[in-house]
Structures are given as C-alpha cells and as structure tokens.
Design an enzyme around this catalytic site. Structure first.
Site, PDB file in Angstrom:
ATOM      1  N   HIS A 476     -28.157  22.560  -9.476  1.00 62.72           N
ATOM      2  CA  HIS A 476     -29.440  22.262  -8.968  1.00 62.72           C
ATOM      3  C   HIS A 476     -29.117  21.580  -7.563  1.00 62.72           C
ATOM      4  O   HIS A 476     -30.267  21.565  -7.093  1.00 62.72           O
ATOM      5  CB  HIS A 476     -29.944  21.257  -9.729  1.00 62.72           C
ATOM      6  CG  HIS A 476     -31.449  21.298  -9.822  1.00 62.72           C
ATOM      7  ND1 HIS A 476     -32.218  22.019  -8.833  1.00 62.72           N
ATOM      8  CD2 HIS A 476     -32.473  20.756 -10.745  1.00 62.72           C
ATOM      9  CE1 HIS A 476     -33.529  21.870  -8.975  1.00 62.72           C
ATOM     10  NE2 HIS A 476     -33.814  21.310 -10.149  1.00 62.72           N
ATOM     11  N   ASP A 480     -32.861  25.793  -6.178  1.00 61.89           N
ATOM     12  CA  ASP A 480     -34.105  24.954  -6.892  1.00 61.89           C
ATOM     13  C   ASP A 480     -34.457  25.792  -7.933  1.00 61.89           C
ATOM     14  O   ASP A 480     -34.069  26.987  -8.228  1.00 61.89           O
ATOM     15  CB  ASP A 480     -35.081  25.191  -5.676  1.00 61.89           C
ATOM     16  CG  ASP A 480     -34.552  24.365  -4.301  1.00 61.89           C
ATOM     17  OD1 ASP A 480     -34.002  23.261  -4.716  1.00 61.89           O
ATOM     18  OD2 ASP A 480     -35.091  24.626  -3.190  1.00 61.89           O
TER      19      ASP A 480
END
Length: 505
Positions: A476, A480
C-alpha cells in the site's frame, strides 16, 4: 599440457555474449571451478568457471569483446596444478598413505565447491555419495550441497578415488572452498585411510543424549567455553556438534536479548518430550521464513479480493486443448491465461509492477513473471523473463520446464531472481480463499484458488457457474486501493471474455 577455456551454453536462442570482466590475469594460479570471467548476454550474466586447476596462460578474448557460443576465451596451463600450494601439510601417517598413488601414477587433486550462484557465498554439505576409499568415474556425483534456495550437485572432476573428505556432512563451506581430496587413476584406492572409520565407530560418545560422537574440536571448544552439549544445536550428520556450532551458540548467547523478550515454548512434560522429534530447519526453509517475515515487517501489505467466472476460459481450453497439444507439444493450462491477463492488467496499473528503492519508485517496462511452485523441500518462485513478449505456447512451455526443474531442485539462483510480479496457485491444493504474502521487493502478488461450482445470479436467473476467488496482495506504500481494485477487475474481465486479450481491451 594446456586446457582451453571456452564460452559455455548461453541459453535458448542466445548466440553471443560480451566479455564483461576477467577476474584473473595471465600468470595467476586458478583452482578447478574458480570463476575466471563474466559474460553478459541480452538477458543474463554468465560466469565462466575454470575447467581445470593450473595457471592462466593466455587471455584470447579481452574485456569488451563479443564472443559466440563455444568460442575460445583463453588457455590454462595445467603444469604443476598439484603443486605444494594445493596440498596441505600431512602428518607422517598421512604422508605414508599419499605415497602409494605416486608410485602407481596417481595424482592428488582437490575437489572444490562449484559456483553457487550470484550473491551466494556459502552452502551446507547435505550428503556425501562417496566415502573415503571409494572409486568413481569422471562427472559422477560425489556430494550434494544445500544453499538458501537450491541444491547443488558436485561432480567428480576426473576419474579416481576419494582420498580424504575435508568437509563433513552438515558443515558449512564457502564458494571456492575445498571439499575433499581425490587421487586420479586406478591406483588411488591404496590411499584411503580405511582404519579411521572403525575407530570412530568403536568409540561412540553419548553427548546430550545422542549416540553419536561430536567433533573433537567442538568438544574442546565447549569445554573452554563452559557449554554443555544440550546448549548447542548440532548441524552435523545425525545431530553431531561441529566447531562452527559452538561458535554460533556463543555468538547467539552474546547477542541474544533478555530471556523475557523471547517467546518461550509451552511447558512440555517429560513423557511428551520423549515422543517429540527435533529436526533442524533446512537452509531453504530458514530463508523462506526470513524473507516472508521481512516482507511483513517492511511492506504495508493489504489484500483485496474478487471472483471470476471461469466458464469462457474453460470452454476455450476444452475446444482447443487437443489441437494446441498437437501443434505445440505442451498442454494448454489455466496458468497461461492468468499470466496473459495479469500482463494486460499490469500495463494499465504499472504501480503493481514497480518496486520501492529508498525514496524512489522503480517502474519496470517489462514483466518478469514469478510462478510460485511447491516442492518437496519448500516453496520456490522461478521467474519467466519477458513474459509480456511470449505467446501462450511459450508461456506454457516455460512454466512446465521451470516447474519440473523446481521439483528436482535443479533451479539456479539466476532463475529465481529479478521477478517483477508473482502468481501463486493455491487452488491446486484445494485452497478456496487465502491472502498471499508479497515476494519482496515486488509490490504485488496474485493468489489463484480452487474452481468451485456455485449458484450465481445471471440476468435475473440463478445458474450454476464455475467460480474462482482471486486475491491480490499489494504494498500500500506504492499501490493505492483504486489501482489494486482496477488491476483485479481487468484480470476478471480478461478471463471472463478471453477475446479481450486478443483485442488488447
């Protein structure tokens, strides 16, 4: 007498390479399998080991030259290759045993650790196939070494007899180190110290509850350090404690945190303890454990899920599988469809095919696809290079070939490095749902699962469809949520309508 140094096989369809670096100069002494030079091809770097021990007499292809397969690189003069620098000083008893082969024309030759792969500096001696005094043919397997990821077999450099094993099973050896001594020719059998083995067997010492004798150097080191045998984990054969094990135990004791910080084992009764079996983790399993934990500690890992209707892929596969096998000589499986679908999605979401390097993001304008494969010794991930430029047939052939080599423990380190994205198929073991762990430094891994018939609502009707859950684990820090979901949707769309792959949609 001289030995030619020639360009080795460079790989399928690769016909030439550039001489990148020579590690030796003319006049330098070289050992068998010692690295002489490095060649660069379009895709990989190839190291050239010495075919014989001796002196580098001549360099024919200089750095920067382009050479073809089997081209002459240089010459090694073998004169004096069994000279004093390669024969360790012997005791008088050993000297007597080494004189016999000289009388019959035999020659003492070292058996060296071969090239272990890029960045691999040491290995563990797993198994000796020959004992001292046994004879063997040229290229017959003498022993097997275990590195972090692969097993390496050591062939006999020439026909002869095993004179002395210097690195016992369980010991750690460095790249380029010496494993044993052999005597060439048929006269070497007389050199074997046959009386040594019975002595070791006649005086087994019970140490730490084991009916094996620990190495004398290890017992001396334990006595000097005040350690008992049960405080040291033996890595030798049958749990035998070696000198290196004592050094590691002392080092661990000095660097270990307070006992309270360690996770203690649950209390075990004496009865249960007698029924337990303690087995040292293999180097491969230790590496898997370390890398997976590093991945969890480093990446901001998150997993997103979707499901795919496999109806169209299964129908297409069933329609063309016989023709595909007849033309290409390989079966049409699901992995090529998933590989193609992931390549298609990676082009739209390049973050999933990138990696973080410090404060930089490195985007890969190519796809080196890792295909996770379960083997008897653990999970490995062979890499199919430039998979984005391959056809369905080429992908299927590469997967079959890499999978077979992985199961046989024949993969080289180079074949498991450089991947940009990974696919893991837990469905072959019956997994319905799981969250795969990233293969660092990659930023994404796709988990495939079992195909299972489930009732689905299609255009207002409940129908039975073959469904598969997909799981994308991603970093992450760089990917995204929108990018991860988009990636999975593109994979789903490509698999539910395979024609999209042909139209690049």
């Amino acid at each position: 007498m001289s030995t030619e140094i020639r360009v080795p096989t460079l790989g399928e369809s690769v016909t030439e390479a550039t001489v990148a670096t020579w590690f030796k100069k003319p006049g330098d002494t070289v050992a068998v399998d010692e690295m002489l030079c490095e060649l660069e091809t379009d895709k990989v770097t190839v190291e050239v080991p010495a075919p014989a021990a001796g002196t580098l007499a001549e360099i024919v292809a200089k750095e920067g030259d382009t050479v073809g397969v089997d081209a002459l690189l240089g010459n090694i003069s073998e004169a004096g290759n069994a000279g004093p620098e390669e024969v360790k000083p012997k005791s008088s008893a050993q000297a007597e045993t080494s004189e016999a082969p000289a009388a019959s024309g035999g020659e003492t030759m070292p058996i060296m650790v071969p090239t272990l792969g890029e960045s691999v500096t040491e290995a563990t001696v797993a198994t000796w196939f020959k004992k001292e005094g046994e004879s063997f043919a040229a290229d017959e397997m003498l022993c097997e070494l275990e590195t972090d990821k692969v097993s390496v077999e050591v062939p006999a450099p020439a026909a002869g007899t095993m004179t002395k094993i210097l690195a016992a099973e369980g010991s750690t050896v460095e790249a380029g180190g010496q494993l044993a001594e052999m005597t060439t020719g048929e006269g070497g059998a007389a050199t074997a110290p046959k009386e040594d083995a019975p002595k070791a067997e006649a005086t087994p010492a019970k140490s730490g509850g084991k009916d094996v004798e620990d190495a004398p150097s290890a017992k001396k080191a334990m006595a000097e350090a005040g350690l008992s045998a049960d405080q040291v984990t033996g890595t030798g054969k049958d749990g035998r404690i070696m000198k290196d094990d004592v050094a590691k135990a002392l080092s661990a004791a000095k660097s270990a945190p307070a006992p309270a910080a360690a996770a203690p084992r649950a209390p075990v009764s004496a009865d249960d303890a007698s029924r337990e079996e303690r087995v040292k983790m293999t180097r491969l399993r230790q590496t898997i454990a370390r890398r997976l934990k590093e991945s969890q500690n480093t990446a901001a890992m998150l997993t997103t899920y979707n499901e795919v209707d496999m109806t169209e892929v299964m129908a297409l596969r069933n329609e063309y599988k016989d023709l595909f096998l007849k033309k290409h000589g390989v079966k049409l499986g699901f992995m090529s469809f998933f590989t193609k679908a992931c390549i298609h999605a990676l082009k739209e979401v390049p973050d999933v095919n990138a990696e973080i390097d410090g404060t930089d993001v490195v985007y890969k304008n190519f796809v080196h696809m890792g295909i996770a494969a379960g083997t008897p010794t653990g999970l490995v991930v062979p890499v199919i290079r430039d998979a984005d430029q391959m056809s369905f047939a080429e992908i299927e052939k590469a997967i079959a070939e890499k999978g077979a080599r992985a199961r046989d423990g024949k993969l080289s380190m180079a074949e498991m490095q450089g991947g940009t994205f990974t696919i893991s198929n837990g469905g072959v073991y019956g997994s319905l749902m799981s969250s795969p762990i990233l293969n660092p430094p990659q930023s994404g891994i796709l988990g495939m699962h079992k195909i299972q018939d489930r009732p689905m609502a299609i255009k207002g009707q409940v129908v039975i469809r073959p469904m598969m859950y997909l799981a994308l684990s991603y970093d992450h820090r760089i990917v995204d949520g929108k990018g991860a979901v988009t990636f999975l949707v593109r994979v789903k769309e490509a698999l539910e309508d395979p024609r999209r792959l042909l139209m690049d949609l």
